[in-house]
Design an enzyme around this catalytic site. Structure first.
Site, PDB file in Angstrom:
ATOM      1  N   GLU A   1       0.825  -1.221   0.000  1.00  0.00           N
ATOM      2  CA  GLU A   1       0.000   0.000   0.000  1.00  0.00           C
ATOM      3  C   GLU A   1       0.847   1.254   0.000  1.00  0.00           C
ATOM      4  OE1 GLU A   1      -4.228  -1.057   2.159  1.00  0.00           O
ATOM      5  OE2 GLU A   1      -3.061   0.594   2.957  1.00  0.00           O
TER       6      GLU A   1
ATOM      7  N   HIS B   1       8.941 -26.141   0.209  1.00  0.00           N
ATOM      8  CA  HIS B   1       8.294 -27.248  -0.493  1.00  0.00           C
ATOM      9  C   HIS B   1       7.144 -26.747  -1.355  1.00  0.00           C
ATOM     10  CE1 HIS B   1      10.652 -30.113   1.861  1.00  0.00           C
ATOM     11  NE2 HIS B   1      10.562 -29.184   2.792  1.00  0.00           N
TER      12      HIS B   1
ATOM     13  N   LYS C   1     -13.159   1.461  -1.606  1.00  0.00           N
ATOM     14  CA  LYS C   1     -14.070   1.758  -0.484  1.00  0.00           C
ATOM     15  C   LYS C   1     -15.257   2.593  -0.994  1.00  0.00           C
ATOM     16  CE  LYS C   1     -11.034   1.931   3.612  1.00  0.00           C
ATOM     17  NZ  LYS C   1     -10.620   2.715   4.780  1.00  0.00           N
TER      18      LYS C   1
END
Ligand code: PA5
Length: 471
Positions: free
Chosen positions: A297, A326, A440
């Site tokens: 951000e 892995h 938002k």
């Protein structure tokens, strides 16, 4: 609690960022020297901004004596009177509390019997998945729960939704006493939560103005939940202070966060668009999550400071050693040369587990016997570091002597400073998040929030989805 600073000093090993280790992708001393003026100017601009605008976070280790006492008193009250503590929040209001809890508390804290826990059972609801919300009610008793609703803006849809649901449940069960089960952490003068908190009479902690969500772990956002579960918050702040002191030189060779920033910046210029954070400690698994938000951000921006257009940033990726050896390490070793890998090593783990004898007839298993898991995890980290270095992949290692409140504070401050220096080098605004705000605002428009008619129209006029592309 007292901590021995020198013994707990965080160090960073940059060897494998240098060409003598990794070959052509690495840096030479000459290149670093040539960039030192840029580093110095980034350092000076961060220094000049300290405590101002959105850089209030630099002062958190120094200016919270009073609020820390209030937090400790509140945490004591919560521990005495409640069996569950639930944080309602998202993004910067949730990731820090989760990371600190995982780093310091027992790895199966909630499953421990009460006498072995330092505080109430702990949950952080950092999503609005309805299944998760319902699941929470299956494991807590709301009458024995303190909820901490955390939102700087006081209006984030996710957090306010969680709050509305909780408040309704509490009011139905407890009537007037519902307000005794909610603590608000929010801005002092802006947003809706502060108004609601004042109306309902909630205990309230304030998020200082110059502290954005992703830089808020060391203010009440992170300190209250941490104190409730028995984390030594004064120790965290002392560690952050120490790291801040250690990073007070404009010379990258004497300031590890500045050196890390400079190398990431130079690496980005060479097309290293991915930053992998790979701690070798389960306790730090969610620090990698927290880092991803901080780095992503803060540095992902489409405007330079002078207003000109750009598309900058480095995609943060979390990995866990040794688990992801892995899974992802194959890609890191043999895939594109587009990454900088940051390992986090811990010298002394908080447990020592011996690998017992018992397989003499199978030498390929027996070689493990007589060692410890501690030796194994260190060997695997060194082996992975070696393999990636041999493959010419840029990597460096942050070493924590051990994982405790003090070193956690150091680590948080290190990453915050590294991010601020990197943003200054990149010439972008590290502390805004217009890309998040856009989402938002679109959510508000879609759900009919007053004042968002224009955004609603904008959404309606966006290209419509065509069925032929949905198969
Ligand atoms: O770093 C940020 O500012 C964001 O990620 C916020 O933390 C997140 O969007 C939540 O915002 P708020 O604390 O206003 O609810």
């Amino acid at each position: 609690m007292r901590y021995n600073k020198k013994e707990l000093r965080l160090r960073v090993d940059f060897n494998n960022m240098m060409s003598k280790s990794v070959g052509q992708d690495g840096f030479t001393d000459k290149q670093l020297l040539a960039a030192s003026a840029e580093a110095e100017s980034a350092f000076e601009s961060v220094k000049a901004g300290r405590g101002k605008g959105m850089m209030g976070w630099t002062e958190l280790p120094y200016n919270q004596d009073e609020v820390v006492e209030d937090i400790l008193a509140t945490a004591k009250y919560v521990r005495k009177n409640f069996e569950y503590f639930v944080v309602l929040g998202i993004g910067g209001s949730a990731l820090g509390p989760i990371a600190a809890f995982q780093a310091i508390c027992h790895l199966h804290y909630n499953e421990l019997p009460k006498r072995k826990r330092k505080g109430p059972k702990f949950y952080v609801e950092d999503n609005v998945d309805p299944e998760r919300m319902e699941a929470l009610f299956d494991v807590i008793d709301v009458e024995k729960t303190m909820f901490n609703v955390v939102t700087k803006s006081g209006s984030t849809s996710e957090t306010m939704t969680q709050y509305l649901i909780i408040r309704d449940v509490l009011e139905k069960k407890l009537g007037d006493k519902a307000s005794e089960h909610i603590i608000a952490t929010t801005s002092r003068d802006s947003g809706n939560l502060i108004k609601i908190a004042q109306k309902e009479g909630y205990k309230t902690f304030y998020i200082p103005d110059g502290v954005g969500g992703r830089f808020s772990e060391l203010c009440p956002v992170g300190l209250l939940p941490a104190a409730v579960v028995g984390i030594d918050i004064k120790g965290m702040l002392a560690g952050a202070r120490y790291m801040d002191e250690l990073c007070s030189s404009s010379n990258p060779r004497k300031n590890s966060a500045l050196m890390a920033a400079l190398m990431q910046y130079l690496a980005m210029k060479k097309g290293k668009n991915v930053s992998v954070m790979m701690p070798y400690a389960d306790g730090l698994k969610y620090m990698a999550d927290w880092y991803c938000q901080l780095w992503g951000e803060s540095l992902g921006k489409n405007k330079n400071l002078d207003g000109s257009a750009c598309n900058k940033g480095q995609t943060p990726v979390k990995a866990l050693g040794v688990t992801d050896q892995h899974s992802q390490v194959q890609l890191y070793a043999e895939g594109p040369f587009d990454k900088v890998i940051t390992f986090i090593a811990v010298d002394r783990y908080r447990a020592q587990v011996a690998i017992p004898d018992g397989c003499e007839e199978f030498p390929n298993v027996n070689f493990l016997c007589g060692h410890t898991m501690n030796e194994l995890i260190q060997a695997e980290r060194r082996a992975t570091e070696y393999a990636l270095t041999k493959a010419g992949k840029l990597n460096h290692t942050i070493v924590l002597p051990e994982l405790n409140e003090f070193t956690l504070g150091e680590l948080i401050m290190f990453f915050e400073l590294e991010t601020a220096y990197t943003g200054a080098l990149m010439q972008i605004d590290t502390f805004n998040q217009p890309g998040v705000e856009e989402g938002k605002n679109a959510t508000y428009a879609l759900l009919g929030r007053p004042g968002y008619d224009e955004k609603r129209e904008e959404l309606a006029s966006a290209p419509q989805k065509l069925n032929r592309y949905i198969i």
